[in-house]
Design an enzyme around this catalytic site. Structure first.
Site, PDB file in Angstrom:
ATOM      1  N   ALA A   1    -100.579  26.365 119.680  1.00 22.84           N
ATOM      2  CA  ALA A   1    -101.737  26.729 119.076  1.00 22.84           C
ATOM      3  C   ALA A   1    -102.924  26.159 119.529  1.00 22.84           C
ATOM      4  O   ALA A   1    -102.948  25.101 119.647  1.00 22.84           O
ATOM      5  CB  ALA A   1    -101.553  26.519 117.509  1.00 22.84           C
TER       6      ALA A   1
ATOM      7  N   CYS B   1     -92.342  25.200 114.441  1.00 17.23           N
ATOM      8  CA  CYS B   1     -93.633  24.649 113.929  1.00 17.23           C
ATOM      9  C   CYS B   1     -93.568  23.867 112.690  1.00 17.23           C
ATOM     10  O   CYS B   1     -93.126  24.189 111.740  1.00 17.23           O
ATOM     11  CB  CYS B   1     -94.659  25.820 113.791  1.00 17.23           C
ATOM     12  SG  CYS B   1     -96.435  24.946 113.472  1.00 17.23           S
TER      13      CYS B   1
END
Length: 317
Positions: free
Chosen positions: A18, A101
């Protein structure tokens, strides 16, 4: 390594990260040895609702192909709908689903590594996805405290039809602290018939060779070690091929940063990334890096920051 019906040159993959793996950065990693690159993780909900930024994360160019797109979500129907849209718009060689994540923002929504605690939902997501999209599907997971529970997730993924699994050897609770435990990837590789990719603490040629030999995995995924250093793929490749150790070079890091800025400008991405943070990654370890960071920190706009970087990187002193 063969992945998603495509024979890749080499076995080094760039991890989806990200706010890091935008097109400009992915393209540099591809130029310098990454076999396959992945986009930042993209929200399946955002895709379904037509969010423009989500589609921007999936943009690519012919030089980057083949490439992969990573999605995250928790609803099987929404993930499949988003994958169909991504498939049609970008034609990736593989669509990866994030099950790793650890960010509280992601896990609080039931996505990322939170899904590892819901094996039945994992099975439903991947059965639906693999039955309805033409693009091969892969998964990136973290490990659970129990090897058997982690293996159960991996087995469910294979039974659902995924083409490969990437195993990050840290738990959700570890975040990015401590060391990656690759015994999980080793066990999964021994039990499954599909390609298994090891992720975590792959930072140079020596670590890459050690992890490959220990796990027997088909490939390696490089994440944080590539941030600001796309040439890490070249150095790892050379070590794996002939044992050559290539050090980092300040001049190369400066050139890399200048190339990165040019690519950001080419694809009109400069205003979409945190230029100060990215520039700091590229300047780590450089002579006078502290002074450079202070000067970059004083820049009051993207234009002045880019000008500042070009002036500093063009100075050989």
């Amino acid at each position: 390594m063969r992945l998603g019906g495509v024979d890749l040159t080499g076995n080094l993959l760039l991890a989806p990260m990200a706010d890091v793996t935008n097109l400009a950065f992915r393209l540099m990693c591809k130029r310098y040895g990454a076999s396959l690159t992945f986009t930042e993780m993209i929200s399946s909900d955002a895709v379904v609702h037509g969010n423009e930024k989500s589609f921007l994360r999936g943009m690519t160019c012919e030089e980057e192909r083949p490439f992969g797109v990573q999605l995250f979500g928790h609803c099987p129907e929404t993930i499949t709908t988003a994958a169909l849209a991504i498939e049609e718009m970008f034609e990736p060689v593989v669509i990866d689903i994030n099950l790793g994540c650890p960010s509280p923002t992601i896990t609080s929504a039931g996505c990322g590594s939170a899904l590892l605690r819901s094996p039945e939902i994992v099975s439903e997501i991947f059965r639906d996805l693999c039955e309805n999209v033409n693009t091969p599907v892969s998964a990136k997971i973290r490990i659970l405290e129990s090897v058997d529970d982690t293996l159960d997730i991996a087995t469910r993924l294979e039974e659902a039809g995924v083409c490969a699994i990437t195993v990050h050897g840290r738990t959700r609770e570890q975040g990015y602290q401590g060391f990656a435990d690759h015994s999980y990837a080793k066990r999964i590789k021994e039990e499954l018939s599909i390609p298994v990719i090891a992720n975590g603490d792959v930072k140079d040629g020596e670590s890459a060779k050690r992890i490959l030999e220990y796990t027997g995995c088909d490939g390696l995924m490089v994440g944080r070690a590539a941030m600001g250093d796309p040439h890490v793929f070249y150095r790892i490749s050379r070590y794996l091929e002939d044992g050559e150790v290539i050090g980092t070079c300040c001049g190369q890091r400066r050139d890399d940063l200048l190339e990165y800025i040019e690519l950001l400008e080419k694809f009109d991405l400069t205003s979409h990334v945190n230029m100060k943070a990215h520039s700091q990654w590229f300047t780590r370890g450089l002579k006078d890096s502290r002074r450079m960071r202070m000067e970059m920190g004083n820049a009051d706009s993207h234009v002045s920051l880019v000008e500042c970087i070009r002036n500093m990187c063009g100075n050989d002193s």
